[in-house]
Scaffold this motif. Structure first.
Motif, PDB file in Angstrom:
ATOM      1  N   ASP A 185       0.823  -1.200   0.000  1.00 21.44           N
ATOM      2  CA  ASP A 185       0.000   0.000   0.000  1.00 21.44           C
ATOM      3  C   ASP A 185       0.862   1.257   0.000  1.00 21.44           C
ATOM      4  N   LEU A 186       0.365   2.266  -0.669  1.00 20.77           N
ATOM      5  CA  LEU A 186       0.908   3.608  -0.514  1.00 20.77           C
ATOM      6  C   LEU A 186       0.080   4.294   0.564  1.00 20.77           C
ATOM      7  N   MET A 187       0.729   4.740   1.612  1.00 16.93           N
ATOM      8  CA  MET A 187       0.054   5.439   2.692  1.00 16.93           C
ATOM      9  C   MET A 187      -0.041   6.924   2.359  1.00 16.93           C
ATOM     10  N   ILE A 188      -1.156   7.537   2.706  1.00 18.19           N
ATOM     11  CA  ILE A 188      -1.358   8.969   2.503  1.00 18.19           C
ATOM     12  C   ILE A 188      -0.842   9.700   3.731  1.00 18.19           C
ATOM     13  N   ALA A 189       0.007  10.686   3.519  1.00 12.22           N
ATOM     14  CA  ALA A 189       0.593  11.447   4.621  1.00 12.22           C
ATOM     15  C   ALA A 189       0.232  12.918   4.488  1.00 12.22           C
ATOM     16  N   THR A 190      -0.228  13.505   5.569  1.00  8.22           N
ATOM     17  CA  THR A 190      -0.563  14.932   5.607  1.00  8.22           C
ATOM     18  C   THR A 190      -0.050  15.535   6.907  1.00  8.22           C
ATOM     19  N   SER A 191      -0.018  16.839   6.946  1.00 10.80           N
ATOM     20  CA  SER A 191       0.193  17.536   8.206  1.00 10.80           C
ATOM     21  C   SER A 191      -1.007  17.267   9.116  1.00 10.80           C
ATOM     22  N   ASN A 192      -0.803  17.341  10.423  1.00  4.66           N
ATOM     23  CA  ASN A 192      -1.952  17.167  11.320  1.00  4.66           C
ATOM     24  C   ASN A 192      -2.883  18.373  11.298  1.00  4.66           C
ATOM     25  N   GLN A 193      -2.549  19.383  10.482  1.00  4.48           N
ATOM     26  CA  GLN A 193      -3.433  20.524  10.294  1.00  4.48           C
ATOM     27  C   GLN A 193      -4.263  20.408   9.019  1.00  4.48           C
ATOM     28  N   HIS A 194      -4.064  19.344   8.255  1.00  2.10           N
ATOM     29  CA  HIS A 194      -4.789  19.176   6.986  1.00  2.10           C
ATOM     30  C   HIS A 194      -6.274  18.921   7.249  1.00  2.10           C
ATOM     31  N   PRO A 195      -7.166  19.404   6.374  1.00  2.00           N
ATOM     32  CA  PRO A 195      -8.611  19.225   6.593  1.00  2.00           C
ATOM     33  C   PRO A 195      -9.071  17.779   6.730  1.00  2.00           C
ATOM     34  N   VAL A 196      -8.339  16.795   6.136  1.00  2.33           N
ATOM     35  CA  VAL A 196      -8.798  15.397   6.238  1.00  2.33           C
ATOM     36  C   VAL A 196      -8.014  14.601   7.276  1.00  2.33           C
ATOM     37  N   SER A 197      -7.171  15.260   8.059  1.00  2.00           N
ATOM     38  CA  SER A 197      -6.246  14.540   8.935  1.00  2.00           C
ATOM     39  C   SER A 197      -6.919  13.880  10.142  1.00  2.00           C
ATOM     40  N   ALA A 198      -8.208  14.112  10.352  1.00  2.00           N
ATOM     41  CA  ALA A 198      -8.891  13.531  11.517  1.00  2.00           C
ATOM     42  C   ALA A 198      -9.263  12.075  11.313  1.00  2.00           C
ATOM     43  N   PHE A 199      -9.061  11.531  10.106  1.00  2.00           N
ATOM     44  CA  PHE A 199      -9.592  10.209   9.802  1.00  2.00           C
ATOM     45  C   PHE A 199      -8.482   9.191   9.572  1.00  2.00           C
ATOM     46  N   SER A 200      -8.814   7.909   9.731  1.00  2.00           N
ATOM     47  CA  SER A 200      -7.851   6.835   9.486  1.00  2.00           C
ATOM     48  C   SER A 200      -7.887   6.366   8.046  1.00  2.00           C
ATOM     49  N   THR A 201      -8.995   6.624   7.346  1.00  2.00           N
ATOM     50  CA  THR A 201      -9.087   6.326   5.913  1.00  2.00           C
ATOM     51  C   THR A 201      -9.677   7.535   5.203  1.00  2.00           C
ATOM     52  N   VAL A 202      -9.413   7.628   3.922  1.00  2.00           N
ATOM     53  CA  VAL A 202      -9.880   8.783   3.155  1.00  2.00           C
ATOM     54  C   VAL A 202     -10.143   8.346   1.725  1.00  2.00           C
ATOM     55  N   GLU A 203     -11.125   8.951   1.088  1.00  2.00           N
ATOM     56  CA  GLU A 203     -11.402   8.684  -0.320  1.00  2.00           C
ATOM     57  C   GLU A 203     -10.582   9.638  -1.185  1.00  2.00           C
TER      58      GLU A 203
END
Length: 310
Positions: free
Chosen positions: A159-177
């Protein structure tokens, strides 16, 4: 005439494109065109009919093709037969494969204590050459290789994991579309240096009917992690097997909800090499460890996916 020119000739004959053949051989288009030109000059014949829109084998090229395949196959055999027989298996891979390799090596040594298993770090091109020349028995890569005399063994997917800053709008979730990431810039190295990742991500976005928004390429002296932390609306992708070394306090790691961001993991071996003592056990162990690493969760469970509000 040399073996390198014949390899380039085969690459162009199979891709029917100088640019695609150059990418496959990890050289520039001008370099591969120059070498094909030198080969044509030596042979006194045009090997390809070129136009602005297409490349096709000429009659002379068609006659040369089976001979070139045979010569390169003999090259591989020549390197193999002069190697002193030893109870040894040599794996070559990048450092990112080290955890899987060390686990697999432990399993093989337990089953076959008489066999020495070595792990050698090499870059992509050198890995393939090492197997082709007989200097290594198996090369671990992401993706696949098509070269005469070599075979691809499927080890699994990563898998390629998605990495964001913890300030990103989607960073609250464990999975994302992926559709939730479409408005935000993706930060990656230039395409020519990471063709596989670019292709996997682009194809995944096509599957969901969206187009990926690429941000500025990551500079050579930067890392993707550094750039997403300093750009809170950006995101990047990392191989799942490499995330143990990622600093977490300022970073969030997520999976793509529908498992679209996956790359094949392969073992490249010489034709017939799976019959080497211990090789079957090694391949089975690698298949098991690759699968286990890909399925491991990145973080303690967070809220399930969905578009964040507020």
């Amino acid at each position: 005439m040399d073996f390198r020119q014949l390899r380039y000739f085969l690459a162009v004959s199979e891709e029917l494109s100088f640019s695609k053949a150059a990418k496959r051989c990890f050289i520039s288009q001008s370099a591969i065109s120059h070498q094909i030109g030198k080969l044509e000059q030596e042979l006194g014949a045009t090997l390809f009919d070129r136009s602005t829109r297409s490349v096709q084998l000429s009659l002379a090229g068609t006659r040369l093709l089976p001979i070139a395949q045979e010569v390169l196959s003999l090259e591989t055999k020549a390197f193999a037969v002069v190697k002193e027989p030893r109870n040894r298996i040599r794996i070559t891979a990048s450092m990112s494969f080290a955890p899987q390799c060390l686990t697999a090596i432990t399993h093989v040594r337990e089953k076959h204590p008489q066999i020495d298993v070595e792990f050698v770090i090499k870059n992509f091109t050198d890995r393939i050459e090492a197997v082709s020349s007989g200097d290594a028995d198996i090369a671990l890569i992401r993706g696949e290789v098509d070269r005469p005399g070599l075979e691809t063994v499927e080890l699994g997917v990563e898998d390629l994991m998605i990495a964001t800053s913890n300030q990103h709008p989607v960073s609250a979730f464990s999975t994302v579309e992926l559709s939730e990431l479409a408005p935000y810039p993706l930060l990656l190295p230039p395409r020519h240096s990471q063709v596989l990742i670019h292709t996997v991500v682009e194809n995944a976005f096509v599957d969901v009917g969206r187009r990926v928004q690429l941000g500025p390429p990551i500079a050579r002296d930067h890392t993707a992690i550094l750039d997403v932390i300093t750009n809170p609306r950006a995101w990047t992708v990392l191989y799942a097997s490499t995330i143990t070394d990622v600093p977490r306090p300022s970073l969030c790691l997520m999976r793509e909800r529908d498992n679209r961001l996956r790359v094949p993991v392969s073992g490249i071996v010489r034709a017939g090499a799976t019959e080497v003592p211990g090789m079957t056990s090694l391949i089975r162990s690698l298949q098991r460890t690759v699968t286990e690493d890909s399925s491991a969760p990145p973080d303690p469970p967070k809220q399930a996916g969905g578009t964040p509000t507020g």
